[in-house]
Structures are given as C-alpha cells and as structure tokens.
Design an enzyme around this catalytic site. Structure first.
Site, PDB file in Angstrom:
ATOM      1  N   ASP A  39      18.614  -2.087  24.658  1.00 30.81           N
ATOM      2  CA  ASP A  39      18.438  -1.900  23.217  1.00 30.81           C
ATOM      3  C   ASP A  39      18.367  -0.403  22.914  1.00 30.81           C
ATOM      4  OD1 ASP A  39      17.233  -3.917  20.780  1.00 30.81           O
ATOM      5  OD2 ASP A  39      16.965  -1.753  20.523  1.00 30.81           O
ATOM      6  N   ILE A  40      18.977  -0.006  21.811  1.00 30.26           N
ATOM      7  CA  ILE A  40      19.032   1.413  21.442  1.00 30.26           C
ATOM      8  C   ILE A  40      17.646   1.924  21.016  1.00 30.26           C
ATOM      9  CG2 ILE A  40      19.536   1.195  18.956  1.00 30.26           C
ATOM     10  CD1 ILE A  40      21.852   3.204  19.450  1.00 30.26           C
ATOM     11  N   ASN A  97      15.808 -13.816  17.185  1.00 30.14           N
ATOM     12  CA  ASN A  97      15.499 -13.842  15.751  1.00 30.14           C
ATOM     13  C   ASN A  97      16.657 -14.510  15.021  1.00 30.14           C
ATOM     14  OD1 ASN A  97      13.060 -12.358  16.004  1.00 30.14           O
ATOM     15  ND2 ASN A  97      14.242 -10.473  16.238  1.00 30.14           N
ATOM     16  N   GLU A 105      18.541  -8.800  12.304  1.00 30.44           N
ATOM     17  CA  GLU A 105      19.237  -7.695  11.631  1.00 30.44           C
ATOM     18  C   GLU A 105      20.713  -7.620  11.993  1.00 30.44           C
ATOM     19  OE1 GLU A 105      16.816  -4.196  12.271  1.00 30.44           O
ATOM     20  OE2 GLU A 105      15.640  -4.708  10.486  1.00 30.44           O
ATOM     21  N   VAL A 106      21.061  -8.013  13.207  1.00 25.34           N
ATOM     22  CA  VAL A 106      22.472  -7.941  13.631  1.00 25.34           C
ATOM     23  C   VAL A 106      23.035  -9.360  13.676  1.00 25.34           C
ATOM     24  CG1 VAL A 106      24.068  -7.250  15.449  1.00 25.34           C
ATOM     25  CG2 VAL A 106      22.061  -5.837  14.957  1.00 25.34           C
ATOM     26  N   HIS A 110      21.849 -12.691  19.688  1.00 24.25           N
ATOM     27  CA  HIS A 110      21.340 -11.885  20.803  1.00 24.25           C
ATOM     28  C   HIS A 110      19.973 -12.401  21.191  1.00 24.25           C
ATOM     29  CE1 HIS A 110      20.537  -9.933  16.945  1.00 24.25           C
ATOM     30  NE2 HIS A 110      19.403  -9.485  17.449  1.00 24.25           N
ATOM     31  N   HIS A 112      16.612 -11.091  23.016  1.00 26.95           N
ATOM     32  CA  HIS A 112      15.888  -9.916  23.489  1.00 26.95           C
ATOM     33  C   HIS A 112      15.165 -10.284  24.786  1.00 26.95           C
ATOM     34  CE1 HIS A 112      15.890  -7.643  19.542  1.00 26.95           C
ATOM     35  NE2 HIS A 112      16.087  -8.873  19.080  1.00 26.95           N
TER      36      HIS A 112
HETATM   37  P1  5GP Z   1      17.286  -8.231  15.572  1.00 31.91           P
HETATM   38  O1  5GP Z   1      16.249  -7.750  14.604  1.00 31.91           O
HETATM   39  O2  5GP Z   1      18.606  -8.517  14.902  1.00 31.91           O
HETATM   40  O3  5GP Z   1      16.804  -9.367  16.414  1.00 31.91           O
HETATM   41  O4  5GP Z   1      17.496  -7.040  16.611  1.00 31.91           O
HETATM   42  C1  5GP Z   1      18.582  -6.175  16.595  1.00 31.91           C
HETATM   43  C2  5GP Z   1      18.368  -5.180  17.722  1.00 31.91           C
HETATM   44  O5  5GP Z   1      19.581  -4.486  17.933  1.00 31.91           O
HETATM   45  C3  5GP Z   1      17.290  -4.131  17.446  1.00 31.91           C
HETATM   46  O6  5GP Z   1      16.302  -4.199  18.469  1.00 31.91           O
HETATM   47  C4  5GP Z   1      18.059  -2.813  17.462  1.00 31.91           C
HETATM   48  O7  5GP Z   1      17.333  -1.745  18.029  1.00 31.91           O
HETATM   49  C5  5GP Z   1      19.295  -3.155  18.271  1.00 31.91           C
HETATM   50  N1  5GP Z   1      20.476  -2.374  17.945  1.00 31.91           N
HETATM   51  C6  5GP Z   1      20.982  -2.141  16.699  1.00 31.91           C
HETATM   52  N2  5GP Z   1      22.085  -1.394  16.767  1.00 31.91           N
HETATM   53  C7  5GP Z   1      22.308  -1.162  18.093  1.00 31.91           C
HETATM   54  C8  5GP Z   1      23.325  -0.428  18.796  1.00 31.91           C
HETATM   55  O8  5GP Z   1      24.243   0.147  18.231  1.00 31.91           O
HETATM   56  N3  5GP Z   1      23.213  -0.405  20.162  1.00 31.91           N
HETATM   57  C9  5GP Z   1      22.195  -1.029  20.819  1.00 31.91           C
HETATM   58  N4  5GP Z   1      22.189  -0.935  22.148  1.00 31.91           N
HETATM   59  N5  5GP Z   1      21.231  -1.713  20.183  1.00 31.91           N
HETATM   60  C10 5GP Z   1      21.288  -1.775  18.834  1.00 31.91           C
END
Ligand code: 5GP
Length: 125
Positions: A39-40, A97, A105-106, A110, A112
């Site tokens: 994760d970034i 999520n 958010e994405v 995915h 985690h």
């Molecule tokens: P969500 O809230 O959708 O479950 O989590 C999205 C995750 O994607 C977050 O933890 C965020 O830090 C990670 N993320 C967003 N953009 C990028 C990216 O460009 N590269 C990587 N490696 N992680 C990302």
C-alpha cells in the site's frame, strides 16, 4: 471519498492502471489470478493489497460474477502472500472495504493484509 459499489467497473481506476503497468507498484507476489503490492500509505508495519486480475468493483461484484477458478485463485493468493511473509504464527488481519459505509475508495476489489504489530480491536468505536 468512498465509492458507490453498485457502479459499473471503471477501467481508469488506479488499480486497473497498476495492473496494466501504467502506474508503478512494489509487487510482493503475482500469479495468473492476483497481484499483491505494498500500500502506498501503509497503516501497519506490513500493509499489502491483494487484487484479482479481473475487472471487479468490490467483493460483492466478485462473489456474484467471478468464476470458481478466479475465486479460488484469488483466495489462495491472499493466503500465499500471508504465509510467504511469515504472518501465520504472529497473526495478521484481512480487510475488504465495500461501498459507502465500508469506506471503499478504489473501485477495484482489494483485500488489505495488515501485520507486523498487535492490531488492536477490530473497529474504531
Ligand atoms: P480502500 O479505502 O479503497 O479500501 O483502500 C484503498 C487503498 O489503496 C488505501 O489504503 C490507499 O493507500 C491505497 N492506494 C491508493 N492509491 C494507491 C496507489 O496508487 N498505489 C498503491 N500502492 N496504493 C494505493
């Protein structure tokens, strides 16, 4: 902003770009079914994301539409990542999520993988 998990798949989402090699990532594991990368913005000493290679918005979309092979391949990849990182004995946490209340958010499924310290209670109260 959290996404609407009922929306159609957006092929311009950031994880689709990672899968196409348009955005760099720190890959941990890859096979026919899944890609795992750091994760970034890590929220634990180890924070890896595991994504299916297919175009699925969320766990809901994946569990409804993916083939048995895709589902098995993805679930096995998550387990493989955790085992290879030595996480089984100390323990770890998986989180997916989904949609607004899940604060996704994405819009590409995915999971985690969090590890590397005691992770505390399951949810903030
Ligand atoms: P969500 O809230 O959708 O479950 O989590 C999205 C995750 O994607 C977050 O933890 C965020 O830090 C990670 N993320 C967003 N953009 C990028 C990216 O460009 N590269 C990587 N490696 N992680 C990302």
């Amino acid at each position: 902003m959290p996404i609407d998990a009922t929306q159609p798949y957006d092929s311009q989402n950031v994880f689709a770009k990672i899968l196409r090699g348009e955005i760099p990532n720190r890959t941990v594991y890859e096979d026919e079914w899944a890609l795992a990368f750091h994760d970034i913005n890590p929220q634990a000493p180890l924070h890896v994301l595991v994504i299916p290679k297919g175009a699925y918005v969320s766990w809901d979309d994946f569990s409804a539409r993916a083939s048995a092979e895709e589902i098995a391949g993805f679930v096995r990849a998550v387990g493989h990542v955790a085992r290879e990182a030595g996480l089984v004995e100390p323990g770890y946490r998986l989180l997916a999520n989904i949609g607004g209340h899940g604060h996704q958010e994405v819009p590409h499924l995915h999971v985690h993988v969090f590890a590397g310290r005691p992770l505390g209670p399951m949810l903030a109260r």
